[in-house]
Design an enzyme around this catalytic site. Structure first.
Site, mmCIF file in Angstrom:
data_model
loop_
_atom_site.group_PDB
_atom_site.id
_atom_site.type_symbol
_atom_site.label_atom_id
_atom_site.label_comp_id
_atom_site.label_asym_id
_atom_site.label_seq_id
_atom_site.Cartn_x
_atom_site.Cartn_y
_atom_site.Cartn_z
ATOM 1 N N SER A 39 -28.989 32.742 29.744
ATOM 2 C CA SER A 39 -28.618 34.162 29.869
ATOM 3 C C SER A 39 -29.861 35.060 29.853
ATOM 4 O O SER A 39 -29.959 36.006 30.636
ATOM 5 C CB SER A 39 -27.641 34.571 28.762
ATOM 6 O OG SER A 39 -28.139 34.229 27.495
ATOM 7 N N HIS B 183 -23.441 26.832 27.701
ATOM 8 C CA HIS B 183 -24.217 27.904 27.042
ATOM 9 C C HIS B 183 -23.267 28.665 26.098
ATOM 10 O O HIS B 183 -22.664 28.055 25.221
ATOM 11 C CB HIS B 183 -24.854 28.760 28.148
ATOM 12 C CG HIS B 183 -25.866 29.755 27.707
ATOM 13 N ND1 HIS B 183 -26.530 29.679 26.509
ATOM 14 C CD2 HIS B 183 -26.337 30.883 28.316
ATOM 15 C CE1 HIS B 183 -27.374 30.708 26.407
ATOM 16 N NE2 HIS B 183 -27.263 31.456 27.488
ATOM 17 N N HIS C 257 -28.990 20.554 21.956
ATOM 18 C CA HIS C 257 -29.709 21.749 22.400
ATOM 19 C C HIS C 257 -30.839 21.343 23.331
ATOM 20 O O HIS C 257 -31.430 20.270 23.165
ATOM 21 C CB HIS C 257 -30.280 22.528 21.201
ATOM 22 C CG HIS C 257 -30.590 23.942 21.545
ATOM 23 N ND1 HIS C 257 -31.806 24.330 22.064
ATOM 24 C CD2 HIS C 257 -29.837 25.068 21.480
ATOM 25 C CE1 HIS C 257 -31.784 25.628 22.285
ATOM 26 N NE2 HIS C 257 -30.595 26.109 21.940
ATOM 27 N N ARG D 123 -29.358 29.179 12.864
ATOM 28 C CA ARG D 123 -28.244 30.128 13.031
ATOM 29 C C ARG D 123 -26.942 29.481 12.544
ATOM 30 O O ARG D 123 -26.047 30.163 12.041
ATOM 31 C CB ARG D 123 -28.137 30.562 14.499
ATOM 32 C CG ARG D 123 -29.404 31.233 15.015
ATOM 33 C CD ARG D 123 -29.359 31.454 16.519
ATOM 34 N NE ARG D 123 -29.239 30.201 17.248
ATOM 35 C CZ ARG D 123 -29.057 30.103 18.568
ATOM 36 N NH1 ARG D 123 -28.969 31.205 19.303
ATOM 37 N NH2 ARG D 123 -28.964 28.929 19.159
ATOM 38 N N ASP E 124 -23.177 27.588 17.957
ATOM 39 C CA ASP E 124 -21.758 27.715 18.295
ATOM 40 C C ASP E 124 -20.846 26.814 17.458
ATOM 41 O O ASP E 124 -19.629 26.971 17.478
ATOM 42 C CB ASP E 124 -21.562 27.395 19.782
ATOM 43 C CG ASP E 124 -22.352 28.350 20.659
ATOM 44 O OD1 ASP E 124 -22.342 29.553 20.369
ATOM 45 O OD2 ASP E 124 -22.993 27.895 21.624
ATOM 46 N N ARG F 287 -26.354 39.495 22.259
ATOM 47 C CA ARG F 287 -27.447 39.063 23.136
ATOM 48 C C ARG F 287 -28.092 40.252 23.870
ATOM 49 O O ARG F 287 -29.262 40.211 24.265
ATOM 50 C CB ARG F 287 -26.901 38.011 24.102
ATOM 51 C CG ARG F 287 -27.882 37.212 24.961
ATOM 52 C CD ARG F 287 -29.118 36.759 24.272
ATOM 53 N NE ARG F 287 -28.975 35.820 23.185
ATOM 54 C CZ ARG F 287 -29.133 34.490 23.268
ATOM 55 N NH1 ARG F 287 -29.389 33.931 24.405
ATOM 56 N NH2 ARG F 287 -29.050 33.735 22.180
ATOM 57 N N ARG G 27 -40.657 34.412 41.377
ATOM 58 C CA ARG G 27 -40.435 33.644 42.607
ATOM 59 C C ARG G 27 -41.131 32.293 42.495
ATOM 60 O O ARG G 27 -42.214 32.091 43.033
ATOM 61 C CB ARG G 27 -40.984 34.462 43.786
ATOM 62 C CG ARG G 27 -40.644 34.115 45.242
ATOM 63 C CD ARG G 27 -39.721 33.007 45.436
ATOM 64 N NE ARG G 27 -39.412 32.801 46.849
ATOM 65 C CZ ARG G 27 -39.362 31.592 47.385
ATOM 66 N NH1 ARG G 27 -39.627 30.524 46.669
ATOM 67 N NH2 ARG G 27 -39.026 31.455 48.652
#
Ligand code: CMX
Length: 455
Positions: free
Chosen positions: A260, A290, A337, A346, A392, A418, A438
């Site tokens: 993200s 995710h 992960h 977390r 999560d 986020r 790029r």
């Protein structure tokens, strides 16, 4: 038709605050770093920071150093540090709401943006500032109201954010010919306005989807996270507000390479404004590998409890269910992960919260038993690089305790948080003048030729 008379898209003009202590600090810090980095790149731009292996080219670019992200840094063993501070340090040092114990996300945003722990007064100022900027255009509610109630909350969230883009200060100023040196200023305005609007929009989505559109008006005396908790309308309000302060702090940033954050960075590098960039990032967060994993975890836990016919499964029963899940060719959500190689701090922060506030919850105790059971099983597969729980794995069980049982909504909570990290980082990208991103792609034919000519 005359050129000047051609129809031209013009977002509405907006008022901006003249006195902005955070913006003044950011201006000072970012212009100093910009000057320093320009000469550093001039002098050292040819130095090599790492080689890229063929396995990394095929393997999702793991570990390839290719981006600057000022707001946080992730260590595989230690976990996340926000501007050098671990989560336990943030819990200790960031200002708290009215003498509470949990840090306020406002304080983390301040820290990520200007690399200083804010004072209590700074955080109160920022709370008020977001409150002042939190007016949502009617058309955003209208857009949401046209969506069928079974539209996934993350889809609603992304659409609502995109609909706010008509308020973009960056888009308006760019259209009227802004200097490159002012990009950061307009991005800062967009970031602050967008963050200010998110709790109300996210709560609106929750109430329209799960509570017959019975909305709860904002409470202007509350802080950003407390007001969001209030508008969601869950039970045991005071403790739920504390949870939300912690939750919205720990999910805020995880350096720049996660999907993200990287999406926001990539889209932002085209000079798409903060609204379009952040909406894109939310589409990325909505994937099950995710952010959507927080919904998948609790869904998987409930399916396990249903299939075992108990709310208090034994470790042996859990182990059997885990093995069945793996045998069916599925992943164990909430475990593994791409970077971490230890239990996610977390996860640990949420566990500490649950141990203090809701140690007797059966669901929470099941999460702790899963923590005992899953890592050795994943280790035994011999291919999983990180058998430990990620962020999560824990959140759903605590949210369920406070009555937020509608798990399809969980990724929206993650997304609101986020915003703090990715939008602070977008301000830095603009201030430091980063170019269009790029990288180079190659075909598999090119790879085969490369191997031939190098063997
Ligand atoms: N359960 C079962 N198998 C797993 C696994 C898990 N939790 N985690 C990894 N594996 C498997 C992979 O699927 C891969 O198998 P194949 O080689 O057969 O394809 C193998 O182990 C190697 O994968 P890895 O290098 O350890 O992990 P990746 O860096 O490729 O992927 C992640 C990381 C998070 C996508 C993966 O661990 C996963 O799918 N976890 C479950 C979903 C999840 O919890 N996602 C949330 C992550 C946190 C977040 O971003 O919010």
């Amino acid at each position: 038709m005359q050129l000047s008379k051609r129809e031209h898209w013009k977002p509405k003009p907006q008022q901006t605050s003249k006195m902005d202590r955070l913006k003044d600090k950011f201006r000072e810090k970012s212009s100093a770093l910009r000057t320093e980095l320009r000469s550093l790149i001039k002098e050292h731009g040819d130095k090599t920071v790492g080689d890229v292996k063929l396995g990394q080219v095929f393997g999702g670019m793991r570990g390839v150093k290719s981006m600057i992200w000022e707001t946080s840094n992730l260590d595989a063993m230690e976990g996340i540090r926000f501007r050098g501070y671990t989560i336990p340090e943030l819990r200790e040092k960031l200002p708290k709401f009215q003498g509470g114990k949990e840090p306020q996300p406002e304080g983390l945003f301040w820290l990520m943006l200007v690399d200083e722990i804010p004072t209590q007064e700074d955080v109160e100022w920022l709370s008020d500032e977001w409150e002042r900027r939190s007016e949502i255009p009617d058309h955003t509610f209208s857009v949401l109201n046209t969506l069928s109630a079974d539209t996934h909350p993350m889809t609603q969230f992304s659409i609502a954010i995109a609909s706010l883009q008509s308020n973009s200060v960056f888009a308006r100023r760019y259209a009227s010919g802004m200097s490159k040196l002012d990009y950061w200023d307009a991005t800062y305005e967009d970031a602050m306005n967008l963050i200010a609007c998110l709790p109300r929009i996210a709560a609106y989505i929750y109430r329209r989807t799960y509570h017959k559109g019975e909305h709860i008006e904002p409470d202007h005396s509350l802080d950003w996270a407390g007001n969001y908790a209030h508008m969601l309308g869950c039970s045991d309000q005071e403790d739920f507000k504390k949870l939300m302060r912690l939750y919205l702090t720990i999910h805020a940033d995880h350096e720049g390479g996660n999907a993200s954050a990287h999406t926001v960075h990539l889209v932002g590098s085209t000079l798409s404004d903060a609204y379009l960039s952040f909406a894109s990032g939310m589409n990325s967060l909505a994937g099950p590998l995710h952010g959507l994993a927080n919904q998948e975890v609790i869904k998987w836990v409930f399916e396990m409890l249903d299939s075992l016919g108990t709310e208090t499964p034994s470790k042996e029963q859990i182990a059997q269910y885990v093995n069945d899940t793996l045998a069916a060719g599925k992943v164990i959500p909430g475990y593994g992960h791409a970077v971490l190689r230890q239990p996610d701090p977390r996860f640990t922060a949420q566990r500490i919260f649950a141990e203090e506030y809701i140690p007797d919850s059966n669901l929470v105790q099941t999460i702790w038993k899963i923590f005992d059971v899953v890592p050795p099983i994943l280790q035994g597969l011999g291919k999983v690089k990180n058998p430990w729980p990620n962020v999560d794995a824990h959140s759903g069980a605590i949210l369920c305790h406070y009555g937020l049982t509608e798990y399809s909504y969980y990724t929206v909570l993650f997304g609101v948080s986020r915003a703090l990290g990715v939008l602070a980082a977008l301000c830095w990208s603009r201030a430091l003048g980063f170019p269009l991103e790029r990288p180079k792609s190659v075909t598999s034919e090119w790879i085969k030729e490369f191997i031939k000519s190098n063997s």
